[in-house]
Write an enzyme that holds these catalytic residues in place. Sequence first.
Site, mmCIF file in Angstrom:
data_model
loop_
_atom_site.group_PDB
_atom_site.id
_atom_site.type_symbol
_atom_site.label_atom_id
_atom_site.label_comp_id
_atom_site.label_asym_id
_atom_site.label_seq_id
_atom_site.Cartn_x
_atom_site.Cartn_y
_atom_site.Cartn_z
ATOM 1 C CB CYS A 1 13.086 8.486 8.684
ATOM 2 S SG CYS A 1 14.009 7.656 7.563
ATOM 3 N N GLY B 1 6.883 4.837 8.159
ATOM 4 C CA GLY B 1 6.709 5.510 8.236
ATOM 5 C C GLY B 1 6.608 6.466 9.319
ATOM 6 C CB SER B 2 4.399 9.638 11.194
ATOM 7 O OG SER B 2 2.896 8.307 11.272
ATOM 8 C CB THR B 3 6.360 7.489 15.895
ATOM 9 O OG1 THR B 3 8.141 7.921 15.418
ATOM 10 C CG2 THR B 3 6.771 6.904 17.155
ATOM 11 C CD GLU C 1 10.451 12.539 11.158
ATOM 12 O OE1 GLU C 1 9.203 11.883 12.186
ATOM 13 O OE2 GLU C 1 11.476 11.563 11.178
ATOM 14 C CE LYS D 1 -2.162 3.513 2.408
ATOM 15 N NZ LYS D 1 -2.018 4.451 1.642
ATOM 16 N N GLY E 1 2.929 4.230 13.413
ATOM 17 C CA GLY E 1 3.732 2.758 13.158
ATOM 18 C C GLY E 1 2.957 2.517 14.447
ATOM 19 C CD GLU F 1 12.906 3.718 8.777
ATOM 20 O OE1 GLU F 1 13.040 4.636 9.163
ATOM 21 O OE2 GLU F 1 12.903 4.248 7.475
HETATM 22 N N1 LIG Z 1 9.701 7.691 8.617
HETATM 23 C C1 LIG Z 1 10.075 8.396 7.810
HETATM 24 O O1 LIG Z 1 10.476 7.723 7.100
HETATM 25 C C2 LIG Z 1 8.619 8.812 8.112
HETATM 26 C C3 LIG Z 1 7.878 10.314 8.638
HETATM 27 N N2 LIG Z 1 6.874 11.027 8.321
HETATM 28 C C4 LIG Z 1 6.864 11.676 9.674
HETATM 29 O O2 LIG Z 1 5.381 11.387 9.458
HETATM 30 C C5 LIG Z 1 4.949 12.470 9.725
HETATM 31 C C6 LIG Z 1 2.941 12.671 8.805
HETATM 32 O O3 LIG Z 1 3.333 12.313 7.471
HETATM 33 P P1 LIG Z 1 1.884 11.252 7.237
HETATM 34 O O4 LIG Z 1 1.827 11.420 5.524
HETATM 35 O O5 LIG Z 1 1.094 11.230 8.138
HETATM 36 O O6 LIG Z 1 2.977 9.884 7.747
HETATM 37 P P2 LIG Z 1 2.682 7.927 7.633
HETATM 38 O O7 LIG Z 1 3.376 7.374 8.823
HETATM 39 O O8 LIG Z 1 0.377 8.445 7.851
HETATM 40 O O9 LIG Z 1 1.863 7.636 6.806
HETATM 41 C C7 LIG Z 1 2.957 6.523 6.175
HETATM 42 C C8 LIG Z 1 1.995 5.806 5.168
HETATM 43 O O10 LIG Z 1 0.816 4.636 6.153
HETATM 44 C C9 LIG Z 1 -0.226 4.693 6.061
HETATM 45 N N3 LIG Z 1 -1.376 4.873 6.585
HETATM 46 C C10 LIG Z 1 -1.615 6.454 7.163
HETATM 47 N N4 LIG Z 1 -2.581 5.726 8.277
HETATM 48 C C11 LIG Z 1 -2.742 5.089 8.485
HETATM 49 C C12 LIG Z 1 -3.415 4.130 9.071
HETATM 50 N N5 LIG Z 1 -4.543 3.888 10.431
HETATM 51 N N6 LIG Z 1 -3.298 2.438 9.160
HETATM 52 C C13 LIG Z 1 -2.337 2.202 8.329
HETATM 53 N N7 LIG Z 1 -1.381 3.382 7.058
HETATM 54 C C14 LIG Z 1 -1.560 4.299 7.259
HETATM 55 C C15 LIG Z 1 -0.187 5.840 4.999
HETATM 56 O O11 LIG Z 1 -1.142 6.148 3.506
HETATM 57 P P3 LIG Z 1 -1.656 7.549 3.144
HETATM 58 O O12 LIG Z 1 -0.665 8.507 2.337
HETATM 59 O O13 LIG Z 1 -2.336 6.963 2.352
HETATM 60 O O14 LIG Z 1 -2.369 8.298 4.300
HETATM 61 C C16 LIG Z 1 1.266 6.052 4.487
HETATM 62 O O15 LIG Z 1 0.971 5.329 3.362
HETATM 63 C C17 LIG Z 1 5.831 13.457 8.293
HETATM 64 O O16 LIG Z 1 5.880 14.862 9.047
HETATM 65 C C18 LIG Z 1 6.589 13.544 9.246
HETATM 66 O O17 LIG Z 1 7.203 12.996 10.367
HETATM 67 C C19 LIG Z 1 6.479 10.612 7.492
HETATM 68 C C20 LIG Z 1 6.516 9.923 5.820
HETATM 69 C C21 LIG Z 1 7.613 8.982 6.493
HETATM 70 C C1 LIG Z 2 20.239 10.313 1.877
HETATM 71 C C2 LIG Z 2 18.585 9.309 2.321
HETATM 72 C C3 LIG Z 2 18.358 8.510 1.504
HETATM 73 C C4 LIG Z 2 17.414 7.860 2.820
HETATM 74 C C5 LIG Z 2 16.658 6.435 1.452
HETATM 75 C C6 LIG Z 2 15.121 6.137 2.640
HETATM 76 C C7 LIG Z 2 14.509 7.236 3.529
HETATM 77 C C8 LIG Z 2 13.768 6.409 4.146
HETATM 78 C C9 LIG Z 2 13.655 6.810 5.350
HETATM 79 O O1 LIG Z 2 13.112 8.697 5.489
HETATM 80 O O2 LIG Z 2 12.061 6.590 5.814
#
Ligand SMILES: NC(=O)C1=CN([C@@H]2O[C@H](COP(=O)(O)OP(=O)(O)OC[C@H]3O[C@@H](n4cnc5c(N)ncnc54)[C@H](OP(=O)(O)O)[C@@H]3O)[C@@H](O)[C@H]2O)C=CC1
Ligand SMILES: CCCCCC/C=C/C(=O)O
Length: 499
Positions: A307, A251-253, A403, A198, A256, A273
């Site tokens: 991240c 994705g976000s904590t 973050e 997804k 997660g 992650e």
């Molecule tokens: N560690 C990392 O690399 C990342 C961290 N973030 C952090 O998160 C903040 C918010 O970003 P956000 O887009 O809300 O990140 P999310 O963690 O919500 O999104 C990551 C993934 O999870 C999906 N998702 C969202 N809600 C659910 C749920 N209830 N159940 C299962 N999957 C879900 C999202 O889908 P959809 O997009 O369709 O909602 C997306 O595919 C950012 O500002 C950043 O701080 C964000 C992205 C990556």
């Molecule tokens: C130079 C950084 C490359 C990061 C590639 C993947 C990043 C993943 C994340 O933000 O979760």
Amino acid sequence: MHDSVKAYLDRYSITPQTRSFLGAAPKLFVNGQFIEGAATGTLDVIEPSTGAKIAEVLMGAKSDVDAAVAAARRAFDEGPWPRMAPNARERILHKLADLMERDARHLAEIESLDTGKAIGPCLEADILSSADLLRYMAGWATKIEGATRDISSKGFFSYTRKAPVGVVGAITPWNFPLNTLLWKFAAAMAVGCTMVVKTSEITPMSAMIFARLTQEAGIPEGVFNVVTGAGREVGASLAGHPGIDKLTFTGSTATGRAVGHAAMDNFTTLTLELGGKSPMCVFPDADLDALAEGTRWSVYFNTGQNCSAGTRLYLHKDVYDAGVKVIVDRIGRMNVCEGLNPDCDMGPMVSAAQRNSVRRYIDMGRTDGEVLMGAEQPDGPGFFVNPTLIAMRDNKHPLVQEEIFGPVLVVLPFETEDEVIGLANDTRYGLAASVWTAQNARAVRVSERLNAGSVWINCHDILDSAMPFGGVKASGFGKDMGREQLDSVLKTKAVTMAL
Ligand SMILES: NC(=O)C1=CN([C@@H]2O[C@H](COP(=O)(O)OP(=O)(O)OC[C@H]3O[C@@H](n4cnc5c(N)ncnc54)[C@H](OP(=O)(O)O)[C@@H]3O)[C@@H](O)[C@H]2O)C=CC1
Ligand SMILES: CCCCCC/C=C/C(=O)O
């Protein structure tokens, strides 16, 4: 398509493949077919440099997740993929990497249009590094081994057997859409798993091109499936689906935590992650030019949407002013503009919501800290935020602890080694950290005491397919990449035979 996006595309010579892809709405990819499934509607895909709509994506439904998981289950239980000779899988994955390299420009254009990324770094860091990871993991297909354990003195013969874990559910973010997908895909495929992914609803497009490439490479139907749609519906139903054997999430904590609970309800194994707020600890003997380049690559590259970005800078008081100056000089020269511009160093944020969130943090910095660079924000429809550096004093302040996920670096002074280690570890996160010093002994000593999944010395965010990546504490657990990832997509069976 909005006139501003048409004009944007016309300014740069995008590939014919990109033009034709944008003309046709991407569909769900289930059981080797591009389908509309039970999609309840579409969602606009917004191009971040113009703020205008560029495409539509289908909003998949829970029943589409069910269909995709069923297809992946059939492909795992009955299909050729887990059963074929490992070197046959290896060859197919190398072919897929060839196809990614062949279409790298097209993939990079789509990724840039979807996320706002600067096209040059995107080509390297998002697309070619993903093909590299595929090749790295392809090599492991033929090297999965169990072990014998000698209990013959008891009259038994024992060995362990490693087998693919089964159907992997993957939920990926918008900051590195294709790259993080490959972080999940490559290891799972190498060992013979099947997968349902997804993608983020904000950035769904590159996964669709990738799905076509998996077909062309010869990956059998049902092995790889993509369901687009909302996180709260498609993501949540995948995370809690009883038909998956493993969930891997980036994705976000906060999200997660939710997907982790849903997976645990089914005893589904899990890799998370998550977020970070990674410290850079800079001692007086550090090479400050290298540090400035490190902040460019880590903090400002990808507009801070990374991240593991080193977004907390601890400068020793003896090099505080010099460190700030060298960063302002270096980062002030970055070309912030629309992502497809070949001279772009830093594009816009991914979305208006993300830009607004980052601006709120910058406003907080204006009040509670001292702005050393940036902060003034460009007008216009695109989601631009200028590279920003803010001096802070209070390590507990939200700007230092949360973050931000934007091009915002906070800087604080320190005096002693113990002090900076305390400041650096004073965080809920533990994804990454870096130490900057000319003394090897100090570098190793400090790196041992930093509580983070990755520690870099005199560099930051240097990633490689062979190196495991993943954090501790609220940054999650489990590893992507490196040989360490393989165990997360394998199950170990202990077999004992009476002699
Ligand atoms: N560690 C990392 O690399 C990342 C961290 N973030 C952090 O998160 C903040 C918010 O970003 P956000 O887009 O809300 O990140 P999310 O963690 O919500 O999104 C990551 C993934 O999870 C999906 N998702 C969202 N809600 C659910 C749920 N209830 N159940 C299962 N999957 C879900 C999202 O889908 P959809 O997009 O369709 O909602 C997306 O595919 C950012 O500002 C950043 O701080 C964000 C992205 C990556
Ligand atoms: C130079 C950084 C490359 C990061 C590639 C993947 C990043 C993943 C994340 O933000 O979760």
